[in-house]
Design a protein around this motif. Structure first.
Motif, PDB file in Angstrom:
ATOM      1  N   GLY A 177      14.393  14.644   6.625  1.00 34.53           N
ATOM      2  CA  GLY A 177      13.066  14.476   6.036  1.00 34.53           C
ATOM      3  C   GLY A 177      11.968  14.885   7.001  1.00 34.53           C
ATOM      4  N   TRP A 178      12.114  14.515   8.266  1.00 35.43           N
ATOM      5  CA  TRP A 178      11.122  14.888   9.275  1.00 35.43           C
ATOM      6  C   TRP A 178      11.068  16.404   9.430  1.00 35.43           C
ATOM      7  CZ3 TRP A 178      12.951  11.079  13.651  1.00 35.43           C
ATOM      8  CH2 TRP A 178      12.705   9.758  13.252  1.00 35.43           C
ATOM      9  N   VAL A 179      12.237  17.047   9.436  1.00 34.72           N
ATOM     10  CA  VAL A 179      12.311  18.503   9.574  1.00 34.72           C
ATOM     11  C   VAL A 179      11.643  19.152   8.358  1.00 34.72           C
ATOM     12  CG1 VAL A 179      13.860  20.498   9.600  1.00 34.72           C
ATOM     13  CG2 VAL A 179      14.338  18.531  11.072  1.00 34.72           C
ATOM     14  N   ARG A 180      11.954  18.654   7.168  1.00 36.87           N
ATOM     15  CA  ARG A 180      11.366  19.192   5.938  1.00 36.87           C
ATOM     16  C   ARG A 180       9.843  19.061   5.975  1.00 36.87           C
ATOM     17  NH1 ARG A 180      13.290  15.646   2.585  1.00 36.87           N
ATOM     18  NH2 ARG A 180      15.379  16.518   2.753  1.00 36.87           N
ATOM     19  N   GLN A 181       9.343  17.881   6.384  1.00 35.14           N
ATOM     20  CA  GLN A 181       7.904  17.664   6.448  1.00 35.14           C
ATOM     21  C   GLN A 181       7.263  18.545   7.512  1.00 35.14           C
ATOM     22  OE1 GLN A 181       6.218  15.639   4.154  1.00 35.14           O
ATOM     23  NE2 GLN A 181       4.518  16.820   4.988  1.00 35.14           N
ATOM     24  N   ALA A 182       7.926  18.751   8.638  1.00 37.14           N
ATOM     25  CA  ALA A 182       7.391  19.621   9.694  1.00 37.14           C
ATOM     26  C   ALA A 182       7.263  21.050   9.180  1.00 37.14           C
ATOM     27  CB  ALA A 182       8.287  19.580  10.922  1.00 37.14           C
ATOM     28  N   ARG A 183       8.221  21.492   8.384  1.00 34.76           N
ATOM     29  CA  ARG A 183       8.142  22.846   7.804  1.00 34.76           C
ATOM     30  C   ARG A 183       6.973  22.943   6.830  1.00 34.76           C
ATOM     31  NH1 ARG A 183      14.557  23.372   7.386  1.00 34.76           N
ATOM     32  NH2 ARG A 183      14.885  24.269   9.456  1.00 34.76           N
ATOM     33  N   ILE A 184       6.790  21.914   6.019  1.00 30.84           N
ATOM     34  CA  ILE A 184       5.664  21.896   5.076  1.00 30.84           C
ATOM     35  C   ILE A 184       4.349  21.926   5.845  1.00 30.84           C
ATOM     36  CG2 ILE A 184       4.436  20.451   3.396  1.00 30.84           C
ATOM     37  CD1 ILE A 184       7.251  19.504   2.449  1.00 30.84           C
ATOM     38  N   ASP A 185       4.244  21.109   6.896  1.00 30.87           N
ATOM     39  CA  ASP A 185       3.014  21.038   7.688  1.00 30.87           C
ATOM     40  C   ASP A 185       2.689  22.370   8.372  1.00 30.87           C
ATOM     41  OD1 ASP A 185       2.719  18.414   6.932  1.00 30.87           O
ATOM     42  OD2 ASP A 185       3.372  17.578   8.860  1.00 30.87           O
ATOM     43  N   SER A 186       3.731  23.144   8.687  1.00 31.32           N
ATOM     44  CA  SER A 186       3.509  24.432   9.352  1.00 31.32           C
ATOM     45  C   SER A 186       3.336  25.572   8.353  1.00 31.32           C
ATOM     46  CB  SER A 186       4.656  24.740  10.310  1.00 31.32           C
ATOM     47  OG  SER A 186       5.851  24.984   9.587  1.00 31.32           O
ATOM     48  N   GLY A 187       3.324  25.247   7.056  1.00 33.69           N
ATOM     49  CA  GLY A 187       3.103  26.266   6.035  1.00 33.69           C
ATOM     50  C   GLY A 187       4.354  26.961   5.550  1.00 33.69           C
ATOM     51  N   GLN A 188       5.522  26.468   5.935  1.00 34.99           N
ATOM     52  CA  GLN A 188       6.777  27.106   5.557  1.00 34.99           C
ATOM     53  C   GLN A 188       7.482  26.393   4.410  1.00 34.99           C
ATOM     54  OE1 GLN A 188       9.117  27.181   9.109  1.00 34.99           O
ATOM     55  NE2 GLN A 188       7.619  28.358  10.265  1.00 34.99           N
ATOM     56  N   GLY A 189       6.854  25.403   3.849  1.00 37.24           N
ATOM     57  CA  GLY A 189       7.482  24.630   2.775  1.00 37.24           C
ATOM     58  C   GLY A 189       7.241  25.260   1.416  1.00 37.24           C
ATOM     59  N   PRO A 190       7.747  24.602   0.378  1.00 41.39           N
ATOM     60  CA  PRO A 190       7.545  25.113  -0.978  1.00 41.39           C
ATOM     61  C   PRO A 190       6.070  25.055  -1.387  1.00 41.39           C
ATOM     62  CG  PRO A 190       8.610  22.962  -1.033  1.00 41.39           C
ATOM     63  CD  PRO A 190       8.534  23.381   0.407  1.00 41.39           C
ATOM     64  N   ALA A 191       5.702  25.938  -2.297  1.00 44.91           N
ATOM     65  CA  ALA A 191       4.315  25.979  -2.775  1.00 44.91           C
ATOM     66  C   ALA A 191       3.950  24.646  -3.409  1.00 44.91           C
ATOM     67  CB  ALA A 191       4.147  27.103  -3.783  1.00 44.91           C
ATOM     68  N   GLY A 192       2.784  24.148  -3.070  1.00 43.44           N
ATOM     69  CA  GLY A 192       2.293  22.909  -3.659  1.00 43.44           C
ATOM     70  C   GLY A 192       2.755  21.646  -2.957  1.00 43.44           C
ATOM     71  N   ALA A 193       3.610  21.752  -1.958  1.00 40.57           N
ATOM     72  CA  ALA A 193       4.073  20.562  -1.229  1.00 40.57           C
ATOM     73  C   ALA A 193       2.926  20.011  -0.383  1.00 40.57           C
ATOM     74  CB  ALA A 193       5.266  20.904  -0.347  1.00 40.57           C
TER      75      ALA A 193
END
Length: 101
Positions: free
Chosen positions: A40-56
């Motif tokens: 979950g932390w890794v997923r959130q870090a990716r979202i925070d860096s702009g690499q997550g799914p659109a709209g996250a």
């Protein structure tokens, strides 16, 4: 029972999990934390860096949403108190202008 980890600990754990040749399960085991929590932390870090799914939602957006929800609950509570006070002070106007709803 869930534990709270510092932002620094989470950042370091994510960094380890994302380093070449390492995987989340291995790093989680070494650190003595849940592999699902680290994922979950890794997923959130990716979202925070702009690499997550659109709209996250980023961490900052989630914090702002939580703040606004708390503020809304406070305003609703204050409004309910004011409506009760208005109904007490002006009982003849109970149905007017939304008083007593």
């Amino acid at each position: 029972m869930s534990k709270r980890y510092s932002a620094e600990f989470k950042r370091d754990a994510v960094s380890l999990a994302c380093s070449p040749g390492r995987n989340v399960t291995e790093v989680a085991r070494e650190l003595g934390i849940s592999s699902e929590g680290l994922r979950g932390w890794v997923r959130q870090a990716r979202i925070d860096s702009g690499q997550g799914p659109a709209g996250a939602a980023t961490t900052d957006e989630k914090a702002e949403l939580a703040r606004v929800k708390r503020e809304l609950a406070e305003v609703k509570k204050a409004n309910a108190i004011l409506l009760k006070a208005a109904a007490f002070v002006c009982p003849e106007r109970k149905g007017a202008a939304g008083v007593g709803r």
